[in-house]
Design an enzyme around this catalytic site. Structure first.
Site, PDB file in Angstrom:
ATOM      1  N   ASN A  51       0.845  -1.382   0.001  1.00 48.86           N
ATOM      2  CA  ASN A  51       0.048  -0.002  -0.174  1.00 48.86           C
ATOM      3  C   ASN A  51       0.897   1.396   0.090  1.00 48.86           C
ATOM      4  N   LYS A  97       7.411  -1.008  11.234  1.00 44.64           N
ATOM      5  CA  LYS A  97       8.501  -1.424  11.797  1.00 44.64           C
ATOM      6  C   LYS A  97       9.384  -0.674  12.775  1.00 44.64           C
ATOM      7  N   SER A 118      11.653 -11.194  13.755  1.00 45.66           N
ATOM      8  CA  SER A 118      12.715 -10.316  14.271  1.00 45.66           C
ATOM      9  C   SER A 118      13.674 -10.847  15.394  1.00 45.66           C
ATOM     10  N   ALA A 119      14.787 -10.547  15.479  1.00 41.63           N
ATOM     11  CA  ALA A 119      15.904 -10.809  16.727  1.00 41.63           C
ATOM     12  C   ALA A 119      15.154 -10.153  17.837  1.00 41.63           C
ATOM     13  N   TYR A 178       5.712  -3.054  18.932  1.00 44.56           N
ATOM     14  CA  TYR A 178       6.457  -3.602  17.793  1.00 44.56           C
ATOM     15  C   TYR A 178       6.985  -4.795  17.969  1.00 44.56           C
ATOM     16  N   LYS A 214       5.610  -8.896  16.940  1.00 43.18           N
ATOM     17  CA  LYS A 214       6.156 -10.117  16.174  1.00 43.18           C
ATOM     18  C   LYS A 214       6.136 -11.470  16.895  1.00 43.18           C
ATOM     19  N   TYR A 241      15.025 -12.246  11.580  1.00 40.92           N
ATOM     20  CA  TYR A 241      16.273 -11.308  11.019  1.00 40.92           C
ATOM     21  C   TYR A 241      16.723 -10.698  12.148  1.00 40.92           C
ATOM     22  N   PHE A 242      18.369 -10.471  12.075  1.00 42.81           N
ATOM     23  CA  PHE A 242      19.113  -9.700  12.963  1.00 42.81           C
ATOM     24  C   PHE A 242      19.070  -8.518  12.357  1.00 42.81           C
ATOM     25  N   ASN A 299      17.699   3.837  12.406  1.00 41.76           N
ATOM     26  CA  ASN A 299      18.627   2.639  12.337  1.00 41.76           C
ATOM     27  C   ASN A 299      20.078   3.366  11.924  1.00 41.76           C
ATOM     28  N   LEU A 300      21.093   2.506  12.511  1.00 40.93           N
ATOM     29  CA  LEU A 300      22.477   3.002  12.589  1.00 40.93           C
ATOM     30  C   LEU A 300      22.991   3.247  11.035  1.00 40.93           C
ATOM     31  N   ARG A 326      25.849  -5.930  17.708  1.00 45.90           N
ATOM     32  CA  ARG A 326      24.764  -6.488  17.017  1.00 45.90           C
ATOM     33  C   ARG A 326      25.523  -7.396  15.910  1.00 45.90           C
TER      34      ARG A 326
HETATM   35  P1  NAD Z   1       9.474  -1.617   5.050  1.00 45.81           P
HETATM   36  O1  NAD Z   1       8.872  -0.632   5.577  1.00 45.81           O
HETATM   37  O2  NAD Z   1      10.682  -1.059   4.068  1.00 45.81           O
HETATM   38  O3  NAD Z   1       8.840  -2.541   3.995  1.00 45.81           O
HETATM   39  C1  NAD Z   1       7.301  -3.132   4.443  1.00 45.81           C
HETATM   40  C2  NAD Z   1       6.615  -2.682   3.133  1.00 45.81           C
HETATM   41  O4  NAD Z   1       5.146  -3.085   3.685  1.00 45.81           O
HETATM   42  C3  NAD Z   1       6.499  -1.195   3.129  1.00 45.81           C
HETATM   43  O5  NAD Z   1       6.593  -1.315   1.495  1.00 45.81           O
HETATM   44  C4  NAD Z   1       4.996  -0.944   3.371  1.00 45.81           C
HETATM   45  O6  NAD Z   1       4.701   0.243   2.382  1.00 45.81           O
HETATM   46  C5  NAD Z   1       4.414  -2.212   3.248  1.00 45.81           C
HETATM   47  N1  NAD Z   1       3.072  -2.189   4.205  1.00 45.81           N
HETATM   48  C6  NAD Z   1       2.943  -2.131   5.336  1.00 45.81           C
HETATM   49  N2  NAD Z   1       1.750  -2.158   6.095  1.00 45.81           N
HETATM   50  C7  NAD Z   1       1.132  -2.725   4.783  1.00 45.81           C
HETATM   51  C8  NAD Z   1      -0.339  -2.993   4.592  1.00 45.81           C
HETATM   52  N3  NAD Z   1      -1.010  -3.027   5.630  1.00 45.81           N
HETATM   53  N4  NAD Z   1      -0.678  -3.332   3.441  1.00 45.81           N
HETATM   54  C9  NAD Z   1       0.082  -3.559   2.436  1.00 45.81           C
HETATM   55  N5  NAD Z   1       1.466  -2.980   2.743  1.00 45.81           N
HETATM   56  C10 NAD Z   1       1.931  -2.638   3.776  1.00 45.81           C
HETATM   57  O7  NAD Z   1      10.218  -2.473   6.100  1.00 45.81           O
HETATM   58  P2  NAD Z   1      11.574  -3.834   5.915  1.00 45.81           P
HETATM   59  O8  NAD Z   1      12.679  -3.112   6.513  1.00 45.81           O
HETATM   60  O9  NAD Z   1      11.552  -4.282   4.556  1.00 45.81           O
HETATM   61  O10 NAD Z   1      10.780  -4.731   6.716  1.00 45.81           O
HETATM   62  C11 NAD Z   1       9.934  -5.932   6.230  1.00 45.81           C
HETATM   63  C12 NAD Z   1       9.442  -6.924   7.204  1.00 45.81           C
HETATM   64  O11 NAD Z   1      10.717  -7.303   7.898  1.00 45.81           O
HETATM   65  C13 NAD Z   1       8.693  -6.114   8.360  1.00 45.81           C
HETATM   66  O12 NAD Z   1       7.771  -7.174   8.783  1.00 45.81           O
HETATM   67  C14 NAD Z   1       9.614  -5.924   9.398  1.00 45.81           C
HETATM   68  O13 NAD Z   1       8.877  -5.868  10.686  1.00 45.81           O
HETATM   69  C15 NAD Z   1      10.602  -6.981   9.188  1.00 45.81           C
HETATM   70  N6  NAD Z   1      11.846  -6.769  10.101  1.00 45.81           N
HETATM   71  C16 NAD Z   1      12.647  -5.544   9.501  1.00 45.81           C
HETATM   72  C17 NAD Z   1      13.939  -5.508  10.096  1.00 45.81           C
HETATM   73  C18 NAD Z   1      14.741  -4.270   9.894  1.00 45.81           C
HETATM   74  O14 NAD Z   1      15.562  -4.061  10.584  1.00 45.81           O
HETATM   75  N7  NAD Z   1      14.611  -3.795   8.533  1.00 45.81           N
HETATM   76  C19 NAD Z   1      14.375  -6.428  11.127  1.00 45.81           C
HETATM   77  C20 NAD Z   1      13.508  -7.533  11.518  1.00 45.81           C
HETATM   78  C21 NAD Z   1      12.281  -7.662  10.939  1.00 45.81           C
HETATM   79  C1  WQD Z   2      21.941  -0.448  15.985  1.00 43.13           C
HETATM   80  C2  WQD Z   2      23.196  -0.048  17.018  1.00 43.13           C
HETATM   81  C3  WQD Z   2      22.360   1.615  18.737  1.00 43.13           C
HETATM   82  C4  WQD Z   2      21.587   4.807  15.636  1.00 43.13           C
HETATM   83  C5  WQD Z   2      16.324  -2.424  15.436  1.00 43.13           C
HETATM   84  C6  WQD Z   2      15.121  -2.669  16.150  1.00 43.13           C
HETATM   85  C7  WQD Z   2      14.936  -4.190  15.694  1.00 43.13           C
HETATM   86  C8  WQD Z   2      15.387  -4.561  14.259  1.00 43.13           C
HETATM   87  C9  WQD Z   2      16.338  -4.028  13.729  1.00 43.13           C
HETATM   88  C10 WQD Z   2      12.905  -4.684  13.323  1.00 43.13           C
HETATM   89  C11 WQD Z   2      22.723  -0.058  18.482  1.00 43.13           C
HETATM   90  C12 WQD Z   2      23.496   1.955  17.605  1.00 43.13           C
HETATM   91  C13 WQD Z   2      21.861   3.428  16.200  1.00 43.13           C
HETATM   92  C14 WQD Z   2      22.267   5.995  15.907  1.00 43.13           C
HETATM   93  C15 WQD Z   2      23.676   4.463  17.074  1.00 43.13           C
HETATM   94  N1  WQD Z   2      14.099  -4.026  13.480  1.00 43.13           N
HETATM   95  N2  WQD Z   2      23.053   3.432  17.043  1.00 43.13           N
HETATM   96  N3  WQD Z   2      23.513   5.804  16.697  1.00 43.13           N
HETATM   97  O1  WQD Z   2      18.253  -1.045  17.585  1.00 43.13           O
HETATM   98  O2  WQD Z   2      19.879  -2.974  17.103  1.00 43.13           O
HETATM   99  O3  WQD Z   2      17.390  -2.972  16.026  1.00 43.13           O
HETATM  100  O4  WQD Z   2      16.348  -2.581  14.008  1.00 43.13           O
HETATM  101  O5  WQD Z   2      12.691  -5.767  13.616  1.00 43.13           O
HETATM  102  O6  WQD Z   2      13.682  -4.667  16.123  1.00 43.13           O
HETATM  103  O7  WQD Z   2      15.243  -2.541  17.373  1.00 43.13           O
HETATM  104  O8  WQD Z   2      19.280  -1.283  15.171  1.00 43.13           O
HETATM  105  O9  WQD Z   2      20.278   0.019  13.546  1.00 43.13           O
HETATM  106  O10 WQD Z   2      18.584   1.306  15.396  1.00 43.13           O
HETATM  107  O11 WQD Z   2      20.888   0.228  16.135  1.00 43.13           O
HETATM  108  O12 WQD Z   2      24.722   4.556  17.987  1.00 43.13           O
HETATM  109  O13 WQD Z   2      22.140   6.959  15.431  1.00 43.13           O
HETATM  110  O14 WQD Z   2      23.491   1.313  16.517  1.00 43.13           O
HETATM  111  O15 WQD Z   2      22.278   2.034  19.952  1.00 43.13           O
HETATM  112  O16 WQD Z   2      23.585  -0.252  19.315  1.00 43.13           O
HETATM  113  P1  WQD Z   2      18.664  -2.073  16.729  1.00 43.13           P
HETATM  114  P2  WQD Z   2      19.778   0.197  14.908  1.00 43.13           P
END
Ligand code: NAD
Ligand code: WQD
Length: 342
Positions: free
Chosen positions: A35, A87, A127-128, A152, A156, A180-181, A202-203, A234
Site C-alpha cells: 500500500n 517497523k 525479528s531478533a 512492535y 512479532k 532477522y538480525f 537505524n545506524l 549487533r
Molecule cells: P519496509 O517498511 O521497507 O517494508 C514494509 C513494506 O510493507 C512497505 O513497502 C510498506 O509500504 C508495506 N506495508 C506496510 N503495511 C502494509 C499493509 N497493511 N498493506 C500493504 N502493505 C503494507 O520494512 P522492511 O525493513 O522491508 O521490513 C519488512 C519486514 O521485515 C517487516 O515485517 C519488518 O517488521 C521485518 N523486519 C525488519 C527488520 C529491519 O531492520 N528492517 C528487522 C527485522 C524484521
Molecule cells: C544498532 C546499534 C544503537 C543509531 C532495530 C530494531 C529491531 C530490528 C532492527 C525490526 C545500536 C546504535 C543507532 C544511531 C547509534 N528491526 N546506534 N546511533 O536497535 O539493533 O534494532 O532494527 O525488527 O527490532 O530495534 O538497530 O540500527 O537502530 O541500532 O549508535 O544513530 O547502533 O544504539 O547499538 P537495533 P539500530
C-alpha cells in the site's frame, strides 16, 4: 496450483524488494501487494531494471480483506512471504494501536485467506527483537523469548505464536518464521535499497546520510556498555544474503522438505560487530571520514545480541556470504544514487 507462484506482501519495501529480485532470479513468478505506506513505486522500477521482469503489482492494504481476497481470486501462487508491517520501534510505543492493527490484522487476513484458498506455504518476517536482552549469547532458536519491550516487538511475538497455532491446527498449511538480525546494505546495482522517511532510526542509514551531508553528525549511543570497546554489539546481515534466505525457505516448503509444519530460523552472520567497528568499517570501505560523537545511551537498547546460525546453516543450507565492508560499500553506493536522483 502454481508451485512457482509467490505472493509477496510488502514487496515494494526494503527487504521485500531485494527478496523479489532473488525470487525472480530463482525462477519464481511474483505478485507484489503493497500500500506504499512506507515505500513508493521507485523500488518496482529498480526490480524491473535489475531482473528485466516487471512483477505483477497490486496496490492494496493487507488490512482490507476484500481487496486482498481479489488477489487470491485472480492470481495463482502456492506460497506467501509476508513482509507487510510497520517497523519503527519508537513509534510503536507512542502509537501501539496503529501497530497492533496493521501488523496483526494484515497477518490474520493473509493466513485466513491462505486457508480458504488452499495456498499452503508462508514465510513470516520475524525479528531478533523477540529475544530481548538475552542472558546467553549467541542466541539460538531455543533461547527463551523475553517479554517484548515494545508493541512492535510484541506484534512479532504474537504473530509467531498465531502462525504456530494456525498451521498446527491445519495440516494443509506450513509456516517458516525467519528471525532477522540487523539487515543492512543495498543491492550491488544500487538500484534498490533502504528508503527511510525522515530522520533514520537505524545506524547504517544514519551513517550514510551523515556521510552525504544530510545529517551533521552521527551520535554513537553509549560507549560505557560492558563490551570490548564500550559500544553495543549487533549482528549486521547483508540485505542480499537475507533475501536469499527467503528463497531457500520457499524452496524448502515447495519441495516438501519441511520436517515440521512450523519452523523458526535465525538469519544473521553469527558474528558480533560493535558500533565503533561498524563506523570504522564504513570509513575504510568507502575511503572517507565520518563526523561522529559519543552520546548518551538510547533508551531500550540491549547491550548485545547476535545469532547462532547453526540451524539455518545445517537445515536450510543457508549462510551469510558477503563481508561487512562489501556490504557497507553497497550502502554508500545506494545513498549516493538516491542523492543523485533528487
Ligand atoms: P519496509 O517498511 O521497507 O517494508 C514494509 C513494506 O510493507 C512497505 O513497502 C510498506 O509500504 C508495506 N506495508 C506496510 N503495511 C502494509 C499493509 N497493511 N498493506 C500493504 N502493505 C503494507 O520494512 P522492511 O525493513 O522491508 O521490513 C519488512 C519486514 O521485515 C517487516 O515485517 C519488518 O517488521 C521485518 N523486519 C525488519 C527488520 C529491519 O531492520 N528492517 C528487522 C527485522 C524484521
Ligand atoms: C544498532 C546499534 C544503537 C543509531 C532495530 C530494531 C529491531 C530490528 C532492527 C525490526 C545500536 C546504535 C543507532 C544511531 C547509534 N528491526 N546506534 N546511533 O536497535 O539493533 O534494532 O532494527 O525488527 O527490532 O530495534 O538497530 O540500527 O537502530 O541500532 O549508535 O544513530 O547502533 O544504539 O547499538 P537495533 P539500530
Amino acid at each position: 496450483m502454481n508451485k512457482k507462484g509467490v505472493l509477496v506482501t510488502g514487496g515494494a519495501g526494503y527487504i521485500g524488494s531485494h527478496t523479489v529480485v532473488e525470487l525472480i532470479g530463482a525462477g519464481y513468478e511474483v505478485v507484489i501487494v503493497d500500500n506504499f505506506s512506507n515505500s513508493d513505486a521507485s523500488s518496482l522500477d529498480g526490480i524491473a531494471k535489475i531482473t528485466g521482469t516487471k512483477p505483477i503489482f497490486v496496490e492494496a492494504d493487507c488490512c482490507d480483506k476484500e481487496a486482498l481476497r481479489e488477489v487470491f481470486e485472480h492470481y495463482d501462487f502456492s506460497s506467501v512471504i509476508h513482509f507487510a508491517a510497520y517497523k519503527a520501534v519508537g513509534e510503536s510505543v507512542a502509537e501501539p494501536a496503529k501497530y497492533y492493527r496493521n501488523n496483526l490484522l494484515s497477518f490474520l487476513n493473509v493466513v485466513e485467506l491462505m486457508k480458504e484458498y488452499h495456498r499452503p506455504n508462508i514465510v513470516f518476517s520475524s525479528s531478533a527483537t523477540v529475544y530481548g536482552d538475552a542472558e546467553v549469547l549467541p542466541v539460538t532458536e531455543l533461547t527463551p523469548r523475553k517479554p517484548a519491550t515494545s508493541p512492535y516487538g510484541n506484534t512479532k511475538q504474537m504473530a509467531e505464536d498465531i502462525l504456530r497455532d494456525i498451521v498446527s491446527a491445519n495440516n494443509e498449511l506450513r509456516g517458516i518464521a525467519l528471525r532477522y538480525f540487523n539487515p543492512i546494505g543495498a543491492h550491488p546495482s544500487a538500484l534498490i535499497g533502504e528508503l527511510p522517511r525522515g530522520v533514520p532510526n537505524n545506524l547504517v542509514p544514519y551513517i550514510t546520510q551523515t556521510a552525504a551531508g544530510v545529517r551533521e553528525c552521527l551520535s554513537i549511543f553509549g560507549d560505557d556498555y560492558p563490551t570490548p570497546d564500550g559500544s553495543c554489539l549487533r549482528d549486521y546481515i547483508d540485505i542480499v544474503d537475507l533475501a536469499r534466505a527467503h528463497v531457500v525457505a520457499i524452496n524448502r516448503m515447495v519441495e516438501g522438505k519441511s520436517e515440521e509444519c512450523y519452523e523458526v530460523f535465525n538469519i544473521g552472520t553469527g558474528s558480533p560487530v560493535s558500533v565503533f567497528e561498524l563506523v570504522q568499517g564504513f570509513e575504510r570501505a568507502n575511503n572517507l571520514k565520518l563526523n561522529y560523537k559519543v552520546a548518551a545511551r538510547r533508551a531500550g537498547d540491549v547491550t548485545a545480541v547476535w545469532a547462532d546460525t547453526t540451524r539455518a546453516n545445517e537445515i536450510l543450507g543457508w549462510c551469510a556470504e558477503r563481508n561487512l565492508e562489501d556490504t557497507l560499500r553497497t550502502a554508500w553506493a545506494w545513498e549516493c544514487n538516491v542523492r543523485k536522483e533528487k
